[in-house]
Design a protein around this motif. Structure first.
Motif, PDB file in Angstrom:
ATOM      1  N   ARG A 169     -23.811 -16.855 -17.787  1.00  0.00           N
ATOM      2  CA  ARG A 169     -23.479 -18.002 -18.645  1.00  0.00           C
ATOM      3  C   ARG A 169     -24.219 -17.943 -19.973  1.00  0.00           C
ATOM      4  O   ARG A 169     -23.671 -18.319 -21.001  1.00  0.00           O
ATOM      5  CB  ARG A 169     -23.766 -19.302 -17.928  1.00  0.00           C
ATOM      6  N   VAL A 170     -25.467 -17.503 -19.949  1.00  0.00           N
ATOM      7  CA  VAL A 170     -26.216 -17.366 -21.200  1.00  0.00           C
ATOM      8  C   VAL A 170     -25.498 -16.380 -22.121  1.00  0.00           C
ATOM      9  O   VAL A 170     -25.357 -16.622 -23.321  1.00  0.00           O
ATOM     10  CB  VAL A 170     -27.675 -16.916 -20.936  1.00  0.00           C
ATOM     11  N   ALA A 171     -25.024 -15.267 -21.544  1.00  0.00           N
ATOM     12  CA  ALA A 171     -24.307 -14.269 -22.343  1.00  0.00           C
ATOM     13  C   ALA A 171     -23.021 -14.855 -22.915  1.00  0.00           C
ATOM     14  O   ALA A 171     -22.711 -14.665 -24.097  1.00  0.00           O
ATOM     15  CB  ALA A 171     -24.002 -13.037 -21.507  1.00  0.00           C
ATOM     16  N   LEU A 172     -22.259 -15.575 -22.092  1.00  0.00           N
ATOM     17  CA  LEU A 172     -21.009 -16.171 -22.576  1.00  0.00           C
ATOM     18  C   LEU A 172     -21.259 -17.241 -23.635  1.00  0.00           C
ATOM     19  O   LEU A 172     -20.543 -17.309 -24.635  1.00  0.00           O
ATOM     20  CB  LEU A 172     -20.220 -16.762 -21.406  1.00  0.00           C
ATOM     21  N   ILE A 173     -22.267 -18.069 -23.420  1.00  0.00           N
ATOM     22  CA  ILE A 173     -22.598 -19.109 -24.398  1.00  0.00           C
ATOM     23  C   ILE A 173     -23.113 -18.464 -25.687  1.00  0.00           C
ATOM     24  O   ILE A 173     -22.807 -18.918 -26.788  1.00  0.00           O
ATOM     25  CB  ILE A 173     -23.586 -20.125 -23.801  1.00  0.00           C
ATOM     26  N   PHE A 227     -26.682 -18.189 -34.983  1.00  0.00           N
ATOM     27  CA  PHE A 227     -25.897 -18.996 -34.040  1.00  0.00           C
ATOM     28  C   PHE A 227     -25.906 -18.366 -32.653  1.00  0.00           C
ATOM     29  O   PHE A 227     -26.019 -19.078 -31.653  1.00  0.00           O
ATOM     30  CB  PHE A 227     -24.460 -19.162 -34.549  1.00  0.00           C
ATOM     31  N   LEU A 228     -25.784 -17.041 -32.557  1.00  0.00           N
ATOM     32  CA  LEU A 228     -25.810 -16.366 -31.270  1.00  0.00           C
ATOM     33  C   LEU A 228     -27.141 -16.602 -30.567  1.00  0.00           C
ATOM     34  O   LEU A 228     -27.174 -16.992 -29.391  1.00  0.00           O
ATOM     35  CB  LEU A 228     -25.584 -14.859 -31.462  1.00  0.00           C
ATOM     36  N   ILE A 229     -28.244 -16.388 -31.274  1.00  0.00           N
ATOM     37  CA  ILE A 229     -29.575 -16.552 -30.667  1.00  0.00           C
ATOM     38  C   ILE A 229     -29.836 -18.005 -30.301  1.00  0.00           C
ATOM     39  O   ILE A 229     -30.374 -18.300 -29.225  1.00  0.00           O
ATOM     40  CB  ILE A 229     -30.655 -16.005 -31.615  1.00  0.00           C
ATOM     41  N   ALA A 230     -29.437 -18.934 -31.173  1.00  0.00           N
ATOM     42  CA  ALA A 230     -29.655 -20.356 -30.895  1.00  0.00           C
ATOM     43  C   ALA A 230     -28.863 -20.807 -29.668  1.00  0.00           C
ATOM     44  O   ALA A 230     -29.397 -21.512 -28.796  1.00  0.00           O
ATOM     45  CB  ALA A 230     -29.282 -21.188 -32.109  1.00  0.00           C
ATOM     46  N   ALA A 231     -27.604 -20.391 -29.587  1.00  0.00           N
ATOM     47  CA  ALA A 231     -26.779 -20.792 -28.437  1.00  0.00           C
ATOM     48  C   ALA A 231     -27.344 -20.208 -27.142  1.00  0.00           C
ATOM     49  O   ALA A 231     -27.444 -20.909 -26.129  1.00  0.00           O
ATOM     50  CB  ALA A 231     -25.338 -20.337 -28.650  1.00  0.00           C
ATOM     51  N   ALA A 232     -27.730 -18.941 -27.165  1.00  0.00           N
ATOM     52  CA  ALA A 232     -28.308 -18.326 -25.966  1.00  0.00           C
ATOM     53  C   ALA A 232     -29.640 -18.978 -25.612  1.00  0.00           C
ATOM     54  O   ALA A 232     -29.944 -19.183 -24.436  1.00  0.00           O
ATOM     55  CB  ALA A 232     -28.488 -16.825 -26.182  1.00  0.00           C
ATOM     56  N   LEU A 292     -22.154 -15.521 -26.828  1.00  0.00           N
ATOM     57  CA  LEU A 292     -20.954 -15.024 -27.503  1.00  0.00           C
ATOM     58  C   LEU A 292     -20.172 -16.160 -28.160  1.00  0.00           C
ATOM     59  O   LEU A 292     -19.616 -15.989 -29.248  1.00  0.00           O
ATOM     60  CB  LEU A 292     -20.065 -14.253 -26.525  1.00  0.00           C
ATOM     61  N   ALA A 293     -20.125 -17.312 -27.492  1.00  0.00           N
ATOM     62  CA  ALA A 293     -19.472 -18.473 -28.106  1.00  0.00           C
ATOM     63  C   ALA A 293     -20.223 -18.885 -29.377  1.00  0.00           C
ATOM     64  O   ALA A 293     -19.605 -19.225 -30.397  1.00  0.00           O
ATOM     65  CB  ALA A 293     -19.407 -19.630 -27.116  1.00  0.00           C
ATOM     66  N   GLY A 294     -21.548 -18.830 -29.324  1.00  0.00           N
ATOM     67  CA  GLY A 294     -22.343 -19.129 -30.522  1.00  0.00           C
ATOM     68  C   GLY A 294     -22.067 -18.138 -31.631  1.00  0.00           C
ATOM     69  O   GLY A 294     -21.979 -18.512 -32.813  1.00  0.00           O
ATOM     70  N   LEU A 295     -21.903 -16.869 -31.284  1.00  0.00           N
ATOM     71  CA  LEU A 295     -21.546 -15.860 -32.273  1.00  0.00           C
ATOM     72  C   LEU A 295     -20.202 -16.185 -32.912  1.00  0.00           C
ATOM     73  O   LEU A 295     -20.042 -16.094 -34.137  1.00  0.00           O
ATOM     74  CB  LEU A 295     -21.499 -14.474 -31.624  1.00  0.00           C
ATOM     75  N   GLY A 296     -19.250 -16.589 -32.080  1.00  0.00           N
ATOM     76  CA  GLY A 296     -17.939 -16.980 -32.605  1.00  0.00           C
ATOM     77  C   GLY A 296     -18.024 -18.151 -33.568  1.00  0.00           C
ATOM     78  O   GLY A 296     -17.399 -18.148 -34.633  1.00  0.00           O
ATOM     79  N   VAL A 297     -18.841 -19.144 -33.211  1.00  0.00           N
ATOM     80  CA  VAL A 297     -19.029 -20.300 -34.098  1.00  0.00           C
ATOM     81  C   VAL A 297     -19.706 -19.852 -35.392  1.00  0.00           C
ATOM     82  O   VAL A 297     -19.347 -20.299 -36.486  1.00  0.00           O
ATOM     83  CB  VAL A 297     -19.841 -21.413 -33.392  1.00  0.00           C
TER      84      VAL A 297
END
Length: 151
Positions: free
Chosen positions: A105-109, A88-93, A111-116
């Protein structure tokens, strides 16, 4: 089957609670004394885990037992716990990068993917049926492990 010894600390009809003590690393390799897990165990002391097992054989408080988890279950649990959040982290980034977001923003997104991913892992391993799937089973009474002697 991955096995460990435990001590029975509480007994109820059909159930027993056992306590395991983790004193060092897994001991499965030559570097067991210097791996990260062993270092943390030395810093924070031995941790105790209290687990519930089914008891059809009438265990008694204070008795030593061997409990285990089938290898396949451990592999699936590791997959869910580690790989899904990482994907999820890699896909979101990756999606954020593809859409032209800046580095911050890539880093924050990401991290959001990691959270998901962590949330999804919790959902996959949660619930009564999942908890039963990952529950250790009683392998045998006594903590003696038989090691074949070479002749």
């Amino acid at each position: 089957m991955i096995e460990t010894s435990a001590t029975v600390v509480e007994v109820k009809p059909g159930l027993a609670w056992v306590e395991t003590v983790r004193q060092n690393a897994c001991g499965h390799c030559e570097s067991a004394g210097s791996c990260g897990t062993s270092v943390l165990a030395k810093l924070f002391g031995a941790s105790r885990s209290r687990l519930r097992i089914e008891d059809a054989s009438g265990l008694r408080v204070g008795e030593q037992v061997v409990i285990g988890i089938p290898d396949g279950i451990l592999v699936r649990a590791s997959f869910v716990a580690y790989l899904i959040p990482l994907v999820f982290l890699i896909a979101a980034a990756g999606v954020a990068t593809h859409l032209g977001a800046g580095e911050g923003r890539v880093a924050l997104i990401g991290l959001a993917g990691l959270g998901v991913g962590l949330w999804a892992s919790g959902r996959l391993t949660g619930g009564a049926s999942a908890r039963e799937r990952y529950r250790p089973v009683l392998v045998r009474r006594g903590s003696a492990v038989e090691i074949p002697m070479p002749f």
